[in-house]
Design a protein around this motif. Structure first.
Motif, PDB file in Angstrom:
ATOM      1  N   LEU A  64     -27.720 -38.209 -52.122  1.00 55.41           N
ATOM      2  CA  LEU A  64     -27.646 -39.167 -51.017  1.00 55.41           C
ATOM      3  C   LEU A  64     -26.710 -38.617 -49.955  1.00 55.41           C
ATOM      4  O   LEU A  64     -25.575 -38.264 -50.251  1.00 55.41           O
ATOM      5  N   TRP A  65     -27.193 -38.547 -48.731  1.00 52.94           N
ATOM      6  CA  TRP A  65     -26.328 -38.048 -47.666  1.00 52.94           C
ATOM      7  C   TRP A  65     -26.450 -38.935 -46.427  1.00 52.94           C
ATOM      8  O   TRP A  65     -27.451 -39.591 -46.184  1.00 52.94           O
ATOM      9  N   GLY A  66     -25.346 -38.968 -45.668  1.00 64.51           N
ATOM     10  CA  GLY A  66     -25.311 -39.785 -44.466  1.00 64.51           C
ATOM     11  C   GLY A  66     -23.881 -39.903 -43.964  1.00 64.51           C
ATOM     12  O   GLY A  66     -22.942 -39.385 -44.571  1.00 64.51           O
ATOM     13  N   GLU A  67     -23.731 -40.596 -42.863  1.00 65.27           N
ATOM     14  CA  GLU A  67     -22.418 -40.755 -42.253  1.00 65.27           C
ATOM     15  C   GLU A  67     -21.501 -41.600 -43.149  1.00 65.27           C
ATOM     16  O   GLU A  67     -21.948 -42.300 -44.061  1.00 65.27           O
ATOM     17  N   ILE A 161     -21.940 -38.898 -61.839  1.00 63.72           N
ATOM     18  CA  ILE A 161     -21.906 -39.189 -60.406  1.00 63.72           C
ATOM     19  C   ILE A 161     -20.866 -38.281 -59.769  1.00 63.72           C
ATOM     20  O   ILE A 161     -19.708 -38.260 -60.195  1.00 63.72           O
ATOM     21  N   ILE A 162     -21.275 -37.509 -58.769  1.00 64.50           N
ATOM     22  CA  ILE A 162     -20.374 -36.639 -58.015  1.00 64.50           C
ATOM     23  C   ILE A 162     -20.275 -37.202 -56.611  1.00 64.50           C
ATOM     24  O   ILE A 162     -21.222 -37.103 -55.821  1.00 64.50           O
ATOM     25  N   ASP A 163     -19.158 -37.805 -56.303  1.00 62.93           N
ATOM     26  CA  ASP A 163     -18.989 -38.502 -55.032  1.00 62.93           C
ATOM     27  C   ASP A 163     -18.301 -37.605 -54.003  1.00 62.93           C
ATOM     28  O   ASP A 163     -17.333 -36.915 -54.303  1.00 62.93           O
ATOM     29  N   ASP A 164     -18.836 -37.625 -52.778  1.00 58.10           N
ATOM     30  CA  ASP A 164     -18.211 -36.913 -51.646  1.00 58.10           C
ATOM     31  C   ASP A 164     -18.255 -35.393 -51.775  1.00 58.10           C
ATOM     32  O   ASP A 164     -17.294 -34.708 -51.435  1.00 58.10           O
ATOM     33  N   LEU A 165     -19.371 -34.855 -52.236  1.00 60.74           N
ATOM     34  CA  LEU A 165     -19.500 -33.404 -52.299  1.00 60.74           C
ATOM     35  C   LEU A 165     -19.384 -32.823 -50.892  1.00 60.74           C
ATOM     36  O   LEU A 165     -20.024 -33.289 -49.960  1.00 60.74           O
ATOM     37  N   GLY A 166     -18.562 -31.786 -50.767  1.00 63.41           N
ATOM     38  CA  GLY A 166     -18.331 -31.164 -49.464  1.00 63.41           C
ATOM     39  C   GLY A 166     -17.035 -31.604 -48.824  1.00 63.41           C
ATOM     40  O   GLY A 166     -16.594 -30.992 -47.846  1.00 63.41           O
ATOM     41  N   ASN A 167     -16.405 -32.634 -49.381  1.00 64.59           N
ATOM     42  CA  ASN A 167     -15.132 -33.116 -48.830  1.00 64.59           C
ATOM     43  C   ASN A 167     -13.938 -32.685 -49.681  1.00 64.59           C
ATOM     44  O   ASN A 167     -12.810 -33.079 -49.403  1.00 64.59           O
ATOM     45  N   GLU A 168     -14.197 -31.863 -50.702  1.00 65.45           N
ATOM     46  CA  GLU A 168     -13.094 -31.293 -51.469  1.00 65.45           C
ATOM     47  C   GLU A 168     -12.438 -30.190 -50.644  1.00 65.45           C
ATOM     48  O   GLU A 168     -13.010 -29.723 -49.649  1.00 65.45           O
ATOM     49  N   GLU A 169     -11.249 -29.778 -51.035  1.00 64.57           N
ATOM     50  CA  GLU A 169     -10.583 -28.706 -50.304  1.00 64.57           C
ATOM     51  C   GLU A 169     -11.397 -27.422 -50.425  1.00 64.57           C
ATOM     52  O   GLU A 169     -11.972 -27.134 -51.471  1.00 64.57           O
ATOM     53  N   TYR A 198     -23.036 -34.602 -45.856  1.00 65.46           N
ATOM     54  CA  TYR A 198     -23.813 -33.488 -45.327  1.00 65.46           C
ATOM     55  C   TYR A 198     -25.185 -33.411 -45.990  1.00 65.46           C
ATOM     56  O   TYR A 198     -25.302 -33.598 -47.201  1.00 65.46           O
ATOM     57  N   SER A 199     -26.207 -33.091 -45.198  1.00 61.12           N
ATOM     58  CA  SER A 199     -27.484 -32.732 -45.793  1.00 61.12           C
ATOM     59  C   SER A 199     -27.276 -31.451 -46.595  1.00 61.12           C
ATOM     60  O   SER A 199     -26.264 -30.755 -46.425  1.00 61.12           O
ATOM     61  N   GLY A 204     -24.581 -26.249 -47.008  1.00 63.94           N
ATOM     62  CA  GLY A 204     -24.601 -24.800 -47.133  1.00 63.94           C
ATOM     63  C   GLY A 204     -23.863 -24.121 -45.994  1.00 63.94           C
ATOM     64  O   GLY A 204     -23.086 -23.183 -46.211  1.00 63.94           O
ATOM     65  N   GLU A 205     -24.075 -24.601 -44.780  1.00 63.60           N
ATOM     66  CA  GLU A 205     -23.392 -24.016 -43.624  1.00 63.60           C
ATOM     67  C   GLU A 205     -21.876 -24.112 -43.765  1.00 63.60           C
ATOM     68  O   GLU A 205     -21.143 -23.187 -43.414  1.00 63.60           O
TER      69      GLU A 205
END
Length: 244
Positions: A64-67, A161-169, A198-199, A204-205
């Motif tokens: 699930l991704w979105g703002e 459940i992995i919450d907020d992937l991409g917001n880790e350091e 993030y999508s 990836g970017e």
């Protein structure tokens, strides 16, 4: 002990934050904008319930991704809420009393247990981790037996459940820790339900700037293969509610 009391014990020991322990599909703030997304997630959750006893044979996941504030964590914990009812039914058959049931839950989710000690035939489990908090916990436990046991639990539980992937350091160690969890669960055909701002392509970017390109491609390939991807559109519900 009432069924609701037992449900609350499950929610707490699974690591689901207090803010989300009463979330459900019925109290999700549904709008014309997010209706399709919420229906997709609900249908996915229904499929998890239907195939509950065959877990480990497919590893189906959802991404699930979105703002910020659109209700991604609400939706993914709503799946967990429905699943817990099935877990209580199935797990309850393994114990002679609620007290024994709760003792084993406490034993199972303690970080001071080996996976061999936790195993019990047909016992079903779920774990919620926030990537940022999980990395902080791993750093705090670094080098201790508890660090390994915490990793084993998230690697081997039936649902994660992995919450907020991409917001880790964004350090090599932090990202390899998270990647390792996802790769392990993929290899064992165990599902992960992910939320992110993030999508998959945008994720990836972000990762390409900090980690080896091959590792990032391996991650994105696995996420794309096993996850239903759902964009949750809309405005920040927290801001909307604060302005009322």
């Amino acid at each position: 002990m009432s069924k609701e009391d037992l449900r609350q014990v499950y929610l707490e020991l699974m690591g689901i934050p207090a803010k989300f322990r009463m979330k459900s599909f019925s109290n999700y703030c549904r709008t014309d904008c997010n209706k399709k997304a919420s229906e997709q997630v609900s249908e996915f959750g229904d499929g998890i319930i239907r195939n509950f006893k065959s877990i480990g044979n497919g590893g189906e996941g959802i991404y699930l991704w979105g703002e910020t504030g659109v209700g991604k964590t609400h939706l993914v914990t709503a799946i967990a809420q429905n699943l817990i009812d099935e877990m209580i039914k199935l797990n309850g058959k393994l114990f002679s009393s609620d007290e024994q049931h709760i003792r084993f839950l406490d034993f199972y989710y303690s970080s001071k247990r080996t996976w061999k000690e936790r195993q019990k035939n047909d016992f079903r489990s779920l774990r919620f981790i926030s990537t940022r908090e999980f990395i902080l916990s791993q750093r705090r436990l670094f080098g201790s037996p508890d660090q390994y046991e915490e990793i084993e639990l998230v690697n081997r539980c039936d649902f994660l459940i992995i919450d907020d992937l991409g917001n880790e350091e964004l350090t090599d160690w932090a990202m390899h820790t998270i990647f390792g969890v996802i790769f392990s669960r993929y290899n064992h055909c165990l599902p992960f339900w992910i939320t992110s701002n993030y999508s998959i392509s945008k994720l990836g970017e972000k990762y390409y700037k900090k980690i080896d390109e091959v590792e990032v491609k391996r991650l994105l390939s696995r996420l794309s293969e096993v996850c239903l991807r759902v964009e949750v559109p809309g405005e920040d519900n927290r801001l909307i509610q604060s302005q009322k």
